[in-house]
Design an enzyme around this catalytic site. Structure first.
Site, PDB file in Angstrom:
ATOM      1  N   HIS A  19       0.770  -1.290  -0.397  1.00  0.00           N
ATOM      2  CA  HIS A  19       0.155  -0.457  -0.195  1.00  0.00           C
ATOM      3  C   HIS A  19       1.121   1.281  -0.554  1.00  0.00           C
ATOM      4  CE1 HIS A  19      -3.035  -2.282   2.294  1.00  0.00           C
ATOM      5  NE2 HIS A  19      -3.554  -2.534   1.597  1.00  0.00           N
ATOM      6  N   LYS A  43     -17.734  -6.665   7.220  1.00  0.00           N
ATOM      7  CA  LYS A  43     -16.411  -7.264   7.925  1.00  0.00           C
ATOM      8  C   LYS A  43     -15.872  -7.601   9.425  1.00  0.00           C
ATOM      9  CE  LYS A  43     -13.703  -6.821   3.613  1.00  0.00           C
ATOM     10  NZ  LYS A  43     -12.300  -6.735   3.040  1.00  0.00           N
ATOM     11  N   ARG A  92      -1.641  -6.336  -8.781  1.00  0.00           N
ATOM     12  CA  ARG A  92      -0.703  -6.219  -8.538  1.00  0.00           C
ATOM     13  C   ARG A  92      -0.509  -7.914  -9.227  1.00  0.00           C
ATOM     14  NH1 ARG A  92      -2.827  -7.669  -2.442  1.00  0.00           N
ATOM     15  NH2 ARG A  92      -4.394  -8.585  -4.465  1.00  0.00           N
ATOM     16  N   SER A 130      -2.885  -8.046   2.872  1.00  0.00           N
ATOM     17  CA  SER A 130      -3.462  -7.538   4.544  1.00  0.00           C
ATOM     18  C   SER A 130      -4.127  -9.105   4.939  1.00  0.00           C
ATOM     19  CB  SER A 130      -4.312  -6.353   4.972  1.00  0.00           C
ATOM     20  OG  SER A 130      -3.858  -5.130   3.843  1.00  0.00           O
TER      21      SER A 130
HETATM   22  O1  PNS Z   1      -8.985  -2.959   0.256  1.00  0.00           O
HETATM   23  P1  PNS Z   1      -9.851  -2.825  -0.354  1.00  0.00           P
HETATM   24  O2  PNS Z   1     -10.897  -4.654  -0.018  1.00  0.00           O
HETATM   25  O3  PNS Z   1      -9.884  -4.831  -1.540  1.00  0.00           O
HETATM   26  O4  PNS Z   1     -11.260  -2.653  -1.300  1.00  0.00           O
HETATM   27  C1  PNS Z   1     -12.105  -2.285  -1.545  1.00  0.00           C
HETATM   28  C2  PNS Z   1     -12.722  -0.854  -1.844  1.00  0.00           C
HETATM   29  C3  PNS Z   1     -13.522  -0.414  -0.719  1.00  0.00           C
HETATM   30  C4  PNS Z   1     -12.471  -0.339  -2.145  1.00  0.00           C
HETATM   31  C5  PNS Z   1     -14.640  -1.442  -2.576  1.00  0.00           C
HETATM   32  O5  PNS Z   1     -14.745  -2.346  -1.780  1.00  0.00           O
HETATM   33  C6  PNS Z   1     -15.286  -0.225  -2.246  1.00  0.00           C
HETATM   34  O6  PNS Z   1     -15.220   0.713  -2.617  1.00  0.00           O
HETATM   35  N1  PNS Z   1     -16.826  -0.354  -1.264  1.00  0.00           N
HETATM   36  C7  PNS Z   1     -17.495   0.353  -1.239  1.00  0.00           C
HETATM   37  C8  PNS Z   1     -18.998   0.187  -1.504  1.00  0.00           C
HETATM   38  C9  PNS Z   1     -19.308   0.784  -2.793  1.00  0.00           C
HETATM   39  O7  PNS Z   1     -18.755   2.139  -3.753  1.00  0.00           O
HETATM   40  N2  PNS Z   1     -19.933  -0.182  -3.680  1.00  0.00           N
HETATM   41  C10 PNS Z   1     -19.579  -0.812  -4.944  1.00  0.00           C
HETATM   42  C11 PNS Z   1     -18.448  -0.892  -6.034  1.00  0.00           C
HETATM   43  S1  PNS Z   1     -18.770  -1.003  -7.532  1.00  0.00           S
END
Ligand code: PNS
Length: 160
Positions: A19, A43, A92, A130
């Site tokens: 990150h 979660k 990645r 993570s």
């Molecule tokens: O670190 P991660 O878990 O890969 O991050 C995922 C994240 C936070 C970017 C994604 O889950 C997110 O944007 N969640 C917010 C809810 C949302 O907007 N959902 C629609 C996505 S198309």
């Protein structure tokens, strides 16, 4: 002059060196970068939002144009509220691509004026996540070189 604000969203449970590599690259390109921690009520995280924000704040202090924030709900609603032009995400390996593409295109459907920009972390972080860091720490392995020292300390305190 045009100033570009990017949001780097994620769970950051906890922040890893991968990150940080991406934050450093993003901070060079964008005028401002907000690292936005998702407050996900579904979660069960290892670190609570406050702990994640504290660690992120500490390890990004060296970049003056990087801010830390928390969001819940839709990312696009948050990005609109912040008047961001860009969502930054790291890729990645090819295996990340399918999920990231789906999310980027859905986000574009929700808000066409905001672009998702993908960047690649250094290849030495290509296997780092993570989830694996949490698992290694829980099982007593070494996470040195995978996370910043303050995260390593907090992981040690958390799992023992
Ligand atoms: O670190 P991660 O878990 O890969 O991050 C995922 C994240 C936070 C970017 C994604 O889950 C997110 O944007 N969640 C917010 C809810 C949302 O907007 N959902 C629609 C996505 S198309």
């Amino acid at each position: 002059m045009k100033s570009v604000l990017a949001i780097y969203p994620g769970s950051f449970d906890p922040v890893t060196n991968g990150h940080l590599d991406l934050i450093e690259r993003g901070a060079k390109i964008f005028d401002r970068l907000i690292v936005a921690v998702l407050q996900n009520l579904e979660k069960e995280p290892l670190f609570c939002v406050r702990e994640r924000l504290e660690m992120l704040g500490e390890v990004t202090r060296r970049w003056p144009n990087v801010e830390i924030d928390v969001f819940d709900g839709l990312l696009m609603d948050y990005a609109r509220k912040k008047k961001a032009q860009v969502i930054l995400r790291g890729i990645r390996a090819i295996s990340d691509y399918e999920y990231e593409l789906q999310m980027a295109l859905m986000n574009r459907k929700l808000e066409p004026s905001i672009e998702t920009v993908f960047m690649m972390p250094a290849e030495m972080f290509s296997y780092l996540s993570s989830r694996l860091v949490r698992e290694i720490a829980r099982l007593g392995g070494s996470v040195r070189d995978l996370v910043p020292p303050i995260v390593e300390e907090r992981l040690r305190a958390k799992v023992h």
